[in-house]
Design an enzyme around this catalytic site. Structure first.
Site, PDB file in Angstrom:
ATOM      1  N   ASP A 120      -0.776  -1.406  -0.290  1.00  0.00           N
ATOM      2  CA  ASP A 120      -1.958  -0.784   0.304  1.00  0.00           C
ATOM      3  C   ASP A 120      -2.277  -1.242   1.726  1.00  0.00           C
ATOM      4  O   ASP A 120      -3.406  -1.138   2.170  1.00  0.00           O
ATOM      5  CB  ASP A 120      -3.168  -1.091  -0.593  1.00  0.00           C
ATOM      6  CG  ASP A 120      -3.306  -2.583  -0.861  1.00  0.00           C
ATOM      7  OD1 ASP A 120      -2.756  -3.376  -0.071  1.00  0.00           O
ATOM      8  OD2 ASP A 120      -3.948  -2.952  -1.850  1.00  0.00           O
ATOM      9  N   ARG A 170     -10.622  -8.207   5.242  1.00  0.00           N
ATOM     10  CA  ARG A 170     -11.424  -7.665   6.351  1.00  0.00           C
ATOM     11  C   ARG A 170     -12.874  -7.400   5.946  1.00  0.00           C
ATOM     12  O   ARG A 170     -13.785  -7.608   6.734  1.00  0.00           O
ATOM     13  CB  ARG A 170     -10.789  -6.357   6.846  1.00  0.00           C
ATOM     14  CG  ARG A 170      -9.827  -6.550   8.006  1.00  0.00           C
ATOM     15  CD  ARG A 170      -9.247  -5.205   8.420  1.00  0.00           C
ATOM     16  NE  ARG A 170      -8.684  -5.208   9.743  1.00  0.00           N
ATOM     17  CZ  ARG A 170      -7.517  -5.742  10.086  1.00  0.00           C
ATOM     18  NH1 ARG A 170      -6.788  -6.366   9.199  1.00  0.00           N
ATOM     19  NH2 ARG A 170      -7.075  -5.663  11.332  1.00  0.00           N
ATOM     20  N   GLU A 229       3.893  -0.589  -6.619  1.00  0.00           N
ATOM     21  CA  GLU A 229       2.506  -1.047  -6.862  1.00  0.00           C
ATOM     22  C   GLU A 229       1.529   0.109  -6.644  1.00  0.00           C
ATOM     23  O   GLU A 229       0.586   0.027  -5.856  1.00  0.00           O
ATOM     24  CB  GLU A 229       2.132  -2.261  -6.004  1.00  0.00           C
ATOM     25  CG  GLU A 229       0.933  -3.024  -6.543  1.00  0.00           C
ATOM     26  CD  GLU A 229       0.568  -4.256  -5.711  1.00  0.00           C
ATOM     27  OE1 GLU A 229      -0.232  -4.142  -4.782  1.00  0.00           O
ATOM     28  OE2 GLU A 229       1.118  -5.336  -6.021  1.00  0.00           O
ATOM     29  N   GLU A 231      -7.835  -1.074   2.402  1.00  0.00           N
ATOM     30  CA  GLU A 231      -6.766  -0.916   1.409  1.00  0.00           C
ATOM     31  C   GLU A 231      -7.008   0.212   0.401  1.00  0.00           C
ATOM     32  O   GLU A 231      -6.080   0.921   0.010  1.00  0.00           O
ATOM     33  CB  GLU A 231      -6.539  -2.231   0.663  1.00  0.00           C
ATOM     34  CG  GLU A 231      -5.936  -3.346   1.512  1.00  0.00           C
ATOM     35  CD  GLU A 231      -6.964  -4.110   2.347  1.00  0.00           C
ATOM     36  OE1 GLU A 231      -8.172  -3.795   2.256  1.00  0.00           O
ATOM     37  OE2 GLU A 231      -6.568  -5.021   3.089  1.00  0.00           O
ATOM     38  N   HIS A 273      -9.022 -13.968   3.242  1.00  0.00           N
ATOM     39  CA  HIS A 273      -8.625 -13.237   4.455  1.00  0.00           C
ATOM     40  C   HIS A 273      -9.152 -11.807   4.581  1.00  0.00           C
ATOM     41  O   HIS A 273      -9.013 -11.203   5.634  1.00  0.00           O
ATOM     42  CB  HIS A 273      -7.102 -13.172   4.563  1.00  0.00           C
ATOM     43  CG  HIS A 273      -6.487 -12.230   3.567  1.00  0.00           C
ATOM     44  ND1 HIS A 273      -6.164 -12.601   2.296  1.00  0.00           N
ATOM     45  CD2 HIS A 273      -6.163 -10.921   3.670  1.00  0.00           C
ATOM     46  CE1 HIS A 273      -5.665 -11.566   1.657  1.00  0.00           C
ATOM     47  NE2 HIS A 273      -5.654 -10.530   2.453  1.00  0.00           N
ATOM     48  N   HIS A 298      -4.961 -18.653   6.447  1.00  0.00           N
ATOM     49  CA  HIS A 298      -4.329 -17.456   7.029  1.00  0.00           C
ATOM     50  C   HIS A 298      -4.348 -17.560   8.562  1.00  0.00           C
ATOM     51  O   HIS A 298      -5.264 -18.146   9.134  1.00  0.00           O
ATOM     52  CB  HIS A 298      -5.156 -16.258   6.561  1.00  0.00           C
ATOM     53  CG  HIS A 298      -4.526 -14.921   6.776  1.00  0.00           C
ATOM     54  ND1 HIS A 298      -4.355 -14.368   8.022  1.00  0.00           N
ATOM     55  CD2 HIS A 298      -4.043 -14.006   5.907  1.00  0.00           C
ATOM     56  CE1 HIS A 298      -3.803 -13.171   7.907  1.00  0.00           C
ATOM     57  NE2 HIS A 298      -3.594 -12.930   6.624  1.00  0.00           N
TER      58      HIS A 298
HETATM   59  C1  UD1 Z   1      -3.167  -7.642   6.201  1.00  0.00           C
HETATM   60  C2  UD1 Z   1      -3.450  -6.381   5.415  1.00  0.00           C
HETATM   61  C3  UD1 Z   1      -4.103  -6.720   4.089  1.00  0.00           C
HETATM   62  C4  UD1 Z   1      -3.313  -7.775   3.336  1.00  0.00           C
HETATM   63  C5  UD1 Z   1      -3.058  -8.967   4.238  1.00  0.00           C
HETATM   64  C6  UD1 Z   1      -2.181  -9.976   3.555  1.00  0.00           C
HETATM   65  C7  UD1 Z   1      -4.047  -4.361   6.667  1.00  0.00           C
HETATM   66  C8  UD1 Z   1      -5.085  -3.665   7.441  1.00  0.00           C
HETATM   67  N1  UD1 Z   1      -4.382  -5.544   6.161  1.00  0.00           N
HETATM   68  O1  UD1 Z   1      -4.426  -8.209   6.537  1.00  0.00           O
HETATM   69  O2  UD1 Z   1      -4.189  -5.559   3.297  1.00  0.00           O
HETATM   70  O3  UD1 Z   1      -4.056  -8.172   2.216  1.00  0.00           O
HETATM   71  O4  UD1 Z   1      -2.396  -8.532   5.433  1.00  0.00           O
HETATM   72  O5  UD1 Z   1      -2.220 -11.220   4.194  1.00  0.00           O
HETATM   73  O6  UD1 Z   1      -2.963  -3.854   6.520  1.00  0.00           O
HETATM   74  N2  UD1 Z   1      -1.533 -13.140  12.362  1.00  0.00           N
HETATM   75  C9  UD1 Z   1      -0.677 -13.995  13.016  1.00  0.00           C
HETATM   76  N3  UD1 Z   1       0.545 -14.251  12.456  1.00  0.00           N
HETATM   77  C10 UD1 Z   1       0.928 -13.717  11.262  1.00  0.00           C
HETATM   78  C11 UD1 Z   1       0.038 -12.856  10.594  1.00  0.00           C
HETATM   79  C12 UD1 Z   1      -1.188 -12.569  11.167  1.00  0.00           C
HETATM   80  O7  UD1 Z   1      -0.978 -14.509  14.074  1.00  0.00           O
HETATM   81  O8  UD1 Z   1       2.032 -14.002  10.800  1.00  0.00           O
HETATM   82  C13 UD1 Z   1      -2.849 -12.848  12.985  1.00  0.00           C
HETATM   83  C14 UD1 Z   1      -2.756 -11.875  14.172  1.00  0.00           C
HETATM   84  O9  UD1 Z   1      -3.673 -12.253  15.153  1.00  0.00           O
HETATM   85  C15 UD1 Z   1      -3.201 -10.546  13.553  1.00  0.00           C
HETATM   86  C16 UD1 Z   1      -4.243 -11.035  12.554  1.00  0.00           C
HETATM   87  O10 UD1 Z   1      -3.702 -12.242  12.009  1.00  0.00           O
HETATM   88  O11 UD1 Z   1      -3.716  -9.659  14.506  1.00  0.00           O
HETATM   89  C17 UD1 Z   1      -4.585 -10.080  11.433  1.00  0.00           C
HETATM   90  O12 UD1 Z   1      -3.423  -9.572  10.809  1.00  0.00           O
HETATM   91  P1  UD1 Z   1      -3.503  -8.126  10.085  1.00  0.00           P
HETATM   92  O13 UD1 Z   1      -2.176  -7.819   9.486  1.00  0.00           O
HETATM   93  O14 UD1 Z   1      -4.076  -7.134  11.016  1.00  0.00           O
HETATM   94  O15 UD1 Z   1      -4.611  -8.343   8.974  1.00  0.00           O
HETATM   95  P2  UD1 Z   1      -4.611  -9.273   7.687  1.00  0.00           P
HETATM   96  O16 UD1 Z   1      -5.986  -9.792   7.494  1.00  0.00           O
HETATM   97  O17 UD1 Z   1      -3.487 -10.218   7.743  1.00  0.00           O
HETATM   98  N1  UDP Z   2       0.919 -16.903  -0.266  1.00  0.00           N
HETATM   99  C1  UDP Z   2       1.843 -17.776   0.295  1.00  0.00           C
HETATM  100  N2  UDP Z   2       1.406 -18.753   1.141  1.00  0.00           N
HETATM  101  C2  UDP Z   2       0.094 -18.896   1.446  1.00  0.00           C
HETATM  102  C3  UDP Z   2      -0.843 -18.005   0.873  1.00  0.00           C
HETATM  103  C4  UDP Z   2      -0.390 -17.008   0.031  1.00  0.00           C
HETATM  104  O1  UDP Z   2       3.036 -17.679   0.033  1.00  0.00           O
HETATM  105  O2  UDP Z   2      -0.220 -19.818   2.218  1.00  0.00           O
HETATM  106  C5  UDP Z   2       1.406 -15.842  -1.156  1.00  0.00           C
HETATM  107  C6  UDP Z   2       0.728 -15.760  -2.501  1.00  0.00           C
HETATM  108  O3  UDP Z   2       1.320 -16.627  -3.429  1.00  0.00           O
HETATM  109  C7  UDP Z   2       0.928 -14.309  -2.852  1.00  0.00           C
HETATM  110  C8  UDP Z   2       0.807 -13.607  -1.511  1.00  0.00           C
HETATM  111  O4  UDP Z   2       1.094 -14.604  -0.529  1.00  0.00           O
HETATM  112  O5  UDP Z   2       2.226 -14.057  -3.349  1.00  0.00           O
HETATM  113  C9  UDP Z   2      -0.570 -13.053  -1.320  1.00  0.00           C
HETATM  114  O6  UDP Z   2      -0.742 -12.713  -0.001  1.00  0.00           O
HETATM  115  P1  UDP Z   2      -2.161 -12.478   0.646  1.00  0.00           P
HETATM  116  O7  UDP Z   2      -3.196 -13.211  -0.109  1.00  0.00           O
HETATM  117  O8  UDP Z   2      -2.003 -12.746   2.090  1.00  0.00           O
HETATM  118  O9  UDP Z   2      -2.360 -10.900   0.504  1.00  0.00           O
HETATM  119  P2  UDP Z   2      -2.943  -9.950  -0.645  1.00  0.00           P
HETATM  120  O10 UDP Z   2      -2.209 -10.239  -1.910  1.00  0.00           O
HETATM  121  O11 UDP Z   2      -4.405 -10.205  -0.735  1.00  0.00           O
HETATM  122  O12 UDP Z   2      -2.667  -8.592  -0.110  1.00  0.00           O
END
Ligand code: UD1
Ligand code: UDP
Length: 381
Positions: free
Chosen positions: A98, A212, A120, A134, A210, A243
């Site tokens: 999602d 939004r 999923e 999502e 994490h 995160h």
């Molecule tokens: C995203 C997904 C969310 C999912 C989550 C898992 C969307 C809108 N959101 O949210 O559904 O649950 O991932 O973790 O698709 N960043 C880094 N390095 C990384 C990853 C992220 O620096 O490796 C920072 C960047 O500044 C980025 C920000 O995190 O802009 C947010 O990342 P983003 O993918 O937009 O949103 P998440 O909250 O991670």
């Molecule tokens: N996870 C990980 N390292 C971390 C935090 C989470 O490997 O420091 C794994 C966790 O075990 C799970 C997945 O990341 O498999 C969940 O990701 P996240 O919570 O970012 O996203 P969501 O499931 O909410 O979309």
């Protein structure tokens, strides 16, 4: 007969954890070419997972920017996917879950008239803004998808109710497949700090946050609740892999950093995270994936959200909604920390989300769809 070219598209950490085992399963199938296109909506958090699973992408859109917006993620994915589809010429595109990558990946496949398989599929809260974005991504992707791989029976019922009655497969969640490859009793953590935690002596609380829709006031409440929990019980050690999102980091720095008994770490590789979860006492999280993994490991979960699209473990009694109000979170956590009987009732290993065979069923279903094998049996918990 020509090889089937199946392209998995993903971009964030959870998608990678849940799709890498499938990419590998498909690579092992005769007559299949398993292709992998990453959007890199996450960069570091994605690369860490690819490395653990040994998956090398065939195409990398490398779209991530700091504080990216939903519109930039979507538009960069869409334009980038044109090149990937033209170069790799897939017969089927697989997307997962999602995220914005999921939606843009499916939309791009549709623009190129390539069929879409949704892994999923069928999770719903029926609340447009929770989780945001999502819930809407899921609904849109269900409309774009040709094959729907549902983890649970209630996910499949959701789709049927919405009029998606064809090509539904009940498979279990691939996250349980992943978990079976990572958790080991004799696991030693690469991070020495994690080896030194007082497992069995103190209550180890594992935290992630994490979402939004939790940005702003809810996230502040969550951080203050965590601080209070750590301050009020000497018997507690709280471990929180933070995160990389700057919005999350700011909230942590402002409201939680420096509290006693709080260990803040960078995001952990999946092996470290899964084994930490296997050894901790309690999980507090707004994550989707953790709500699926922790019950399989017998760990109670308090969900830091007002709703969940994963009602199965709530029904089984191992997951409770704690909400986003400071007092509620503290009260529910302290009950589990202090009341042995209340804890015992929640700490039962249940497996409503899978049996570790989801990838096999999905690969079988794809081959069946293309007339190359038998339809797989349904997952039955
Ligand atoms: C995203 C997904 C969310 C999912 C989550 C898992 C969307 C809108 N959101 O949210 O559904 O649950 O991932 O973790 O698709 N960043 C880094 N390095 C990384 C990853 C992220 O620096 O490796 C920072 C960047 O500044 C980025 C920000 O995190 O802009 C947010 O990342 P983003 O993918 O937009 O949103 P998440 O909250 O991670
Ligand atoms: N996870 C990980 N390292 C971390 C935090 C989470 O490997 O420091 C794994 C966790 O075990 C799970 C997945 O990341 O498999 C969940 O990701 P996240 O919570 O970012 O996203 P969501 O499931 O909410 O979309």
């Amino acid at each position: 007969m020509e090889n089937l070219r199946i392209m998995s598209v993903f971009g964030t950490r959870p998608e990678a954890i849940k799709m890498c085992p499938l990419v590998q399963e498909l690579a092992g199938r005769e007559g299949v070419e398993s292709l992998c296109c990453v959007t890199a909506q996450h960069r570091e958090m994605l690369d860490g997972v690819l490395e653990v699973f040994g998956v090398r992408p065939d195409w990398d859109l490398d779209i991530m920017t700091p504080r990216q917006t939903l519109a930039t993620i979507t538009s960069k994915c869409l334009t980038g996917m044109d090149g990937a589809i033209e170069a790799l010429r897939p017969d089927l595109i697989l997307v997962h879950g999602d995220t914005t990558t999921t939606f843009a990946g499916a939309l791009s496949a549709f623009y190129h008239q390539v069929p879409v398989g949704h892994v999923e599929a069928g999770l719903r809260t029926y609340d447009k803004y929770a989780p945001y974005p999502e819930e809407m991504n899921r609904v849109l992707v269900s409309n774009l998808a040709d094959l729907h791989f549902c983890p649970t029976a209630s996910n499949r019922e959701n789709l049927i109710r919405e009029g998606h009655t064809e090509n539904l497969f009940l498979t279990g969640n691939t996250v349980i497949d992943a978990l079976k490859t990572t958790v080991r009793e004799d696991y030693r953590f690469a991070a020495e700090e994690l080896n030194r935690l007082p497992y069995g002596e103190k209550k180890i609380l594992l935290v992630t946050c994490h979402r939004r829709e939790n940005y702003g006031e809810p996230m502040k409440n969550i951080m203050l609740a965590l601080r209070q929990i750590a301050e009020e019980d000497r018997d507690v050690e709280l471990v929180y892999p933070v995160h990389l999102s700057p919005v999350v980091r700011e909230a942590v720095d402002r409201y939680l950093r420096g509290a006693p008994r709080v260990h803040l770490t960078d995001p952990l590789p999946p092996g470290e995270m899964h084994n930490l979860m296997a050894r901790c006492d309690l999980v507090l999280t707004d994550s989707g994936g953790l709500q699926e993994e922790a019950p399989a490991l017998g760990k109670p979960v308090l969900v830091l959200r007002r709703e969940t699209e994963r009602p199965e473990a709530v029904a089984a009694g191992t997951v409770k909604l704690a909400g986003v109000v400071q007092d509620d979170i503290v009260t529910m956590a302290q009950r589990l920390i202090r009341d042995r009987e209340a804890y015992r009732r929640m700490a039962r290993a249940v497996n409503p989300y899978g049996d570790g065979q989801a990838c096999r069923r999905i690969a079988d279903a794809i081959l069946w769809h293309f007339g190359r094998g038998d339809r797989p049996e349904d997952y039955c918990p």
